[in-house]
Enzyme design. Structure first.
Site, PDB file in Angstrom:
ATOM      1  N   HIS A  95       0.637  -1.194   0.151  1.00  0.00           N
ATOM      2  CA  HIS A  95      -0.082  -0.033   0.222  1.00  0.00           C
ATOM      3  C   HIS A  95       0.854   1.388   0.057  1.00  0.00           C
ATOM      4  O   HIS A  95       1.953   1.166   0.667  1.00  0.00           O
ATOM      5  CB  HIS A  95      -1.025  -0.010   1.118  1.00  0.00           C
ATOM      6  N   ASP A 138      -7.949  -5.465  -0.210  1.00  0.00           N
ATOM      7  CA  ASP A 138      -8.417  -6.096  -1.244  1.00  0.00           C
ATOM      8  C   ASP A 138      -8.289  -7.575  -1.088  1.00  0.00           C
ATOM      9  O   ASP A 138      -8.650  -8.339  -2.098  1.00  0.00           O
ATOM     10  CB  ASP A 138      -7.818  -5.758  -2.836  1.00  0.00           C
TER      11      ASP A 138
HETATM   12  N1  CMC Z   1       4.236  -7.563  -4.853  1.00  0.00           N
HETATM   13  C1  CMC Z   1       5.545  -7.669  -5.067  1.00  0.00           C
HETATM   14  N2  CMC Z   1       6.427  -6.403  -4.860  1.00  0.00           N
HETATM   15  C2  CMC Z   1       5.775  -5.511  -4.481  1.00  0.00           C
HETATM   16  C3  CMC Z   1       4.373  -5.217  -4.295  1.00  0.00           C
HETATM   17  C4  CMC Z   1       3.608  -6.522  -4.188  1.00  0.00           C
HETATM   18  N3  CMC Z   1       2.222  -6.435  -4.360  1.00  0.00           N
HETATM   19  N4  CMC Z   1       3.754  -4.194  -3.890  1.00  0.00           N
HETATM   20  C5  CMC Z   1       5.124  -3.270  -3.729  1.00  0.00           C
HETATM   21  N5  CMC Z   1       6.098  -4.261  -4.121  1.00  0.00           N
HETATM   22  C6  CMC Z   1       7.712  -3.794  -4.266  1.00  0.00           C
HETATM   23  C7  CMC Z   1       8.070  -2.947  -5.237  1.00  0.00           C
HETATM   24  O1  CMC Z   1       8.352  -3.767  -6.321  1.00  0.00           O
HETATM   25  C8  CMC Z   1       9.050  -1.932  -4.845  1.00  0.00           C
HETATM   26  O2  CMC Z   1      10.162  -2.623  -4.695  1.00  0.00           O
HETATM   27  P1  CMC Z   1      11.732  -2.202  -5.237  1.00  0.00           P
HETATM   28  O3  CMC Z   1      11.829  -1.129  -3.844  1.00  0.00           O
HETATM   29  O4  CMC Z   1      12.545  -3.192  -4.996  1.00  0.00           O
HETATM   30  O5  CMC Z   1      11.446  -1.543  -6.147  1.00  0.00           O
HETATM   31  C9  CMC Z   1       8.658  -1.573  -3.392  1.00  0.00           C
HETATM   32  O6  CMC Z   1       7.739  -2.839  -3.327  1.00  0.00           O
HETATM   33  C10 CMC Z   1       7.820  -0.236  -3.124  1.00  0.00           C
HETATM   34  O7  CMC Z   1       6.783  -0.632  -4.123  1.00  0.00           O
HETATM   35  P2  CMC Z   1       6.049   0.498  -4.955  1.00  0.00           P
HETATM   36  O8  CMC Z   1       5.384  -0.083  -6.403  1.00  0.00           O
HETATM   37  O9  CMC Z   1       6.990   1.512  -5.214  1.00  0.00           O
HETATM   38  O10 CMC Z   1       4.791   1.314  -4.055  1.00  0.00           O
HETATM   39  P3  CMC Z   1       3.778   2.036  -4.417  1.00  0.00           P
HETATM   40  O11 CMC Z   1       3.509   3.039  -3.308  1.00  0.00           O
HETATM   41  O12 CMC Z   1       4.290   2.942  -5.633  1.00  0.00           O
HETATM   42  O13 CMC Z   1       2.400   1.194  -4.809  1.00  0.00           O
HETATM   43  C11 CMC Z   1       0.630  -0.118  -4.634  1.00  0.00           C
HETATM   44  C12 CMC Z   1       1.751   0.656  -3.752  1.00  0.00           C
HETATM   45  C13 CMC Z   1      -0.435  -0.755  -4.105  1.00  0.00           C
HETATM   46  C14 CMC Z   1       0.289   0.084  -6.210  1.00  0.00           C
HETATM   47  C15 CMC Z   1       1.777  -1.385  -5.021  1.00  0.00           C
HETATM   48  O14 CMC Z   1       1.939  -2.023  -3.714  1.00  0.00           O
HETATM   49  C16 CMC Z   1       0.998  -2.642  -5.619  1.00  0.00           C
HETATM   50  O15 CMC Z   1       1.160  -2.743  -6.892  1.00  0.00           O
HETATM   51  N6  CMC Z   1       0.193  -3.518  -4.880  1.00  0.00           N
HETATM   52  C17 CMC Z   1      -0.404  -4.567  -5.726  1.00  0.00           C
HETATM   53  C18 CMC Z   1      -1.891  -4.025  -6.156  1.00  0.00           C
HETATM   54  C19 CMC Z   1      -2.794  -3.788  -4.812  1.00  0.00           C
HETATM   55  O16 CMC Z   1      -3.011  -4.918  -4.163  1.00  0.00           O
HETATM   56  N7  CMC Z   1      -3.307  -2.619  -5.163  1.00  0.00           N
HETATM   57  C20 CMC Z   1      -4.305  -2.407  -3.986  1.00  0.00           C
HETATM   58  C21 CMC Z   1      -3.957  -1.378  -3.068  1.00  0.00           C
HETATM   59  S1  CMC Z   1      -5.214  -1.158  -1.751  1.00  0.00           S
HETATM   60  C22 CMC Z   1      -6.606  -0.585  -2.420  1.00  0.00           C
HETATM   61  C23 CMC Z   1      -6.853   0.578  -2.933  1.00  0.00           C
HETATM   62  O17 CMC Z   1      -7.064   1.605  -1.927  1.00  0.00           O
HETATM   63  O18 CMC Z   1      -6.293   1.120  -4.112  1.00  0.00           O
END
Ligand code: CMC
Length: 433
Positions: free
Chosen positions: A307, A364
């Site tokens: 998140h 989710d």
């Molecule tokens: N699986 C594997 N690695 C992950 C995941 C995941 N679900 N989420 C984040 N990471 C890793 C990412 O690759 C990055 O690694 P590194 O630092 O080595 O590059 C690190 O964790 C930070 O992630 P980020 O993508 O920079 O974080 P963000 O804040 O931009 O993204 C997120 C947040 C929710 C989009 C992401 O965690 C994700 O894609 N999760 C899966 C999709 C999901 O479940 N979305 C629903 C969110 S909750 C409902 C809502 O309110 O929308």
């Protein structure tokens, strides 16, 4: 605490005001930075940008706190009805008995959608994604209620638009579900409460009676509350940005629904179940899938994990996980994907990749298992998220309007070509792509 921050650009010091929130959060007000220094701030993905002051929702991602208008999400989910929470978000206070009754009555007066709206459904092929339909249906309300388009509305018209949207949303969502089945629509029954009415319109078959199950009503009530608002997330920010151009409520919220659809936001609930099914079909080896999620050369991510703001736990996920066990037990359903989800969570939470990055199950991760136990197909899951998020979007829209905030218009750091002479058509070399 000083009330200004200092920034030094090429030896030139500039003072910027500090804004303190009611929970002591600190924001540096950079709105005059460019006029004073020529510089802007760059924050791709708005990871560290406060776009507004807001009285609606407080969230502390480090401590796993979520409160609406000061009330803890745990208490709201345990004690309130969804419409009480909607009232709280939109009007700012919990309603007393008379206020709640008036609110419910006003909503129940607008549940029917115009018969012409049914023609829109006729145009879509059976099998088209429910979220595409939802975006179009909500935006199209502005065609049925053109008085909603005028930005300077009387308070009565503003309120009427809100009641219409809250009232028609369950009807529209259930019509979308029925369209997917190719079944006739079921009309609203206004003597039923909001959640029961939605379940009845979704699950009653035109030729048979349907007994509304109180277990399902309670579970859906809780799930809708847990989705009701989440401060400045992608869809709420979209609603506010569209609203800032003086676009109408229905257009702004239609745009919010579009933002919600993406798999990184609300669309993740559909993706989670699809992922769990894939893992099950593959033999249920969760470590293999966790390794895939960690592999930077593999596009696979653990859906329902991670998140932007929660870096300890998502309080909504905790409540939903518990509810998931309870609902499946009460309904007597044994869903093997629940066991896979639990194993996946347990294994990931012990893994250094997830620990270091502070990745936890989000809202989710378990919600889809409950939606499926209720009988909804996976394509409907994000529609159910939207049904819950609606009061939050309305509250965010109203707050924008009330605060008379200016049009949202971020700046950029340009990284393209500097000025170059025009090349005549015949003299051009083939471009790179
Ligand atoms: N699986 C594997 N690695 C992950 C995941 C995941 N679900 N989420 C984040 N990471 C890793 C990412 O690759 C990055 O690694 P590194 O630092 O080595 O590059 C690190 O964790 C930070 O992630 P980020 O993508 O920079 O974080 P963000 O804040 O931009 O993204 C997120 C947040 C929710 C989009 C992401 O965690 C994700 O894609 N999760 C899966 C999709 C999901 O479940 N979305 C629903 C969110 S909750 C409902 C809502 O309110 O929308």
């Amino acid at each position: 605490m000083t009330s200004t921050a200092k920034i030094v650009i090429e030896n030139q010091e500039t003072e910027l005001p500090i804004i303190i929130g009611s929970e002591k959060e600190i924001g540096i007000d950079i709105s005059d930075l460019r006029s004073k220094t020529g510089a802007i701030t760059l924050d791709i993905g708005y990871k560290n940008t406060g776009a507004t002051k807001s009285d609606i929702t407080y969230l502390d991602g480090e401590l796993g706190i979520l409160r609406h208008r000061g009330y803890a999400i745990e208490e709201l989910a345990e004690n309130a009805t969804f419409l009480e929470v909607a009232y709280l978000l939109i009007k700012g206070e919990l309603p007393n008995i008379a206020q709640l009754s008036e609110f419910e009555t006003n909503i129940s007066r607008h549940t029917i959608v115009n018969e012409d709206m049914k023609n829109i459904f006729n145009a879509w092929p059976t099998g088209s994604h429910p979220m595409g339909q939802l975006i179009a249906m909500i935006s199209s309300l502005s065609s049925f209620y053109p008085e909603s388009i005028e930005p300077n509305q009387s308070e009565d018209v503003k309120e009427l638009n809100v009641y219409r949207l809250l009232a028609k949303m369950p009807t529209i969502c259930s019509m979308i579900y029925k369209k997917g089945l190719g079944h006739p629509f079921i009309y609203p029954k206004n003597k039923l409460d909001y959640v029961s009415n939605f379940l009845n319109m979704s699950f009653k078959h035109v030729t048979e009676d349907y007994a509304i199950d109180p277990v399902m009503v309670d579970a859906l009530n809780k799930l809708l509350i847990l989705h009701a608002d989440h401060e400045q997330n992608c869809s709420a920010s979209t609603v506010r940005l569209v609203c800032s151009s003086n676009a109408n409520l229905y257009a702004s919220i239609g745009a919010g629904v579009a933002a919600l659809w993406g798999p990184l936001h609300g669309g993740a609930n559909q993706e989670v179940i699809e992922m769990l099914e894939k893992i099950k079909a593959d033999g249920g080896d969760v470590t293999k899938w966790i390794d895939k999620a960690k592999d930077k050369n593999d596009p696979f991510r653990l859906m329902g994990f991670g998140h932007r703001v929660y870096k300890n736990f998502d309080p909504r996920a905790k409540i939903i996980k518990k509810a998931c066990d309870e609902v499946l037990n009460k309904l007597g359903i044994n869903d093997p994907t629940l066991e896979i989800a639990k194993k996946l969570e347990e294994t990931a939470l012990k893994d250094s990749y997830f620990i270091e990055r502070k990745l936890f199950p989000n809202v989710d991760f378990y919600s889809g298992i409950i939606y499926r136990a209720m009988g909804f197909p996976v394509e409907m899951f994000t529609v159910l998220f939207a049904l819950g998020r609606l009061p939050g979007w309305i509250a965010q829209f109203n707050e924008m309007r009330m605060q008379k905030q200016p049009i949202g218009r971020p700046r950029q750091i340009y990284s393209g070509y500097t000025l170059r002479p025009f090349v005549k058509r015949g003299d051009r070399k083939a471009s790179a792509k």
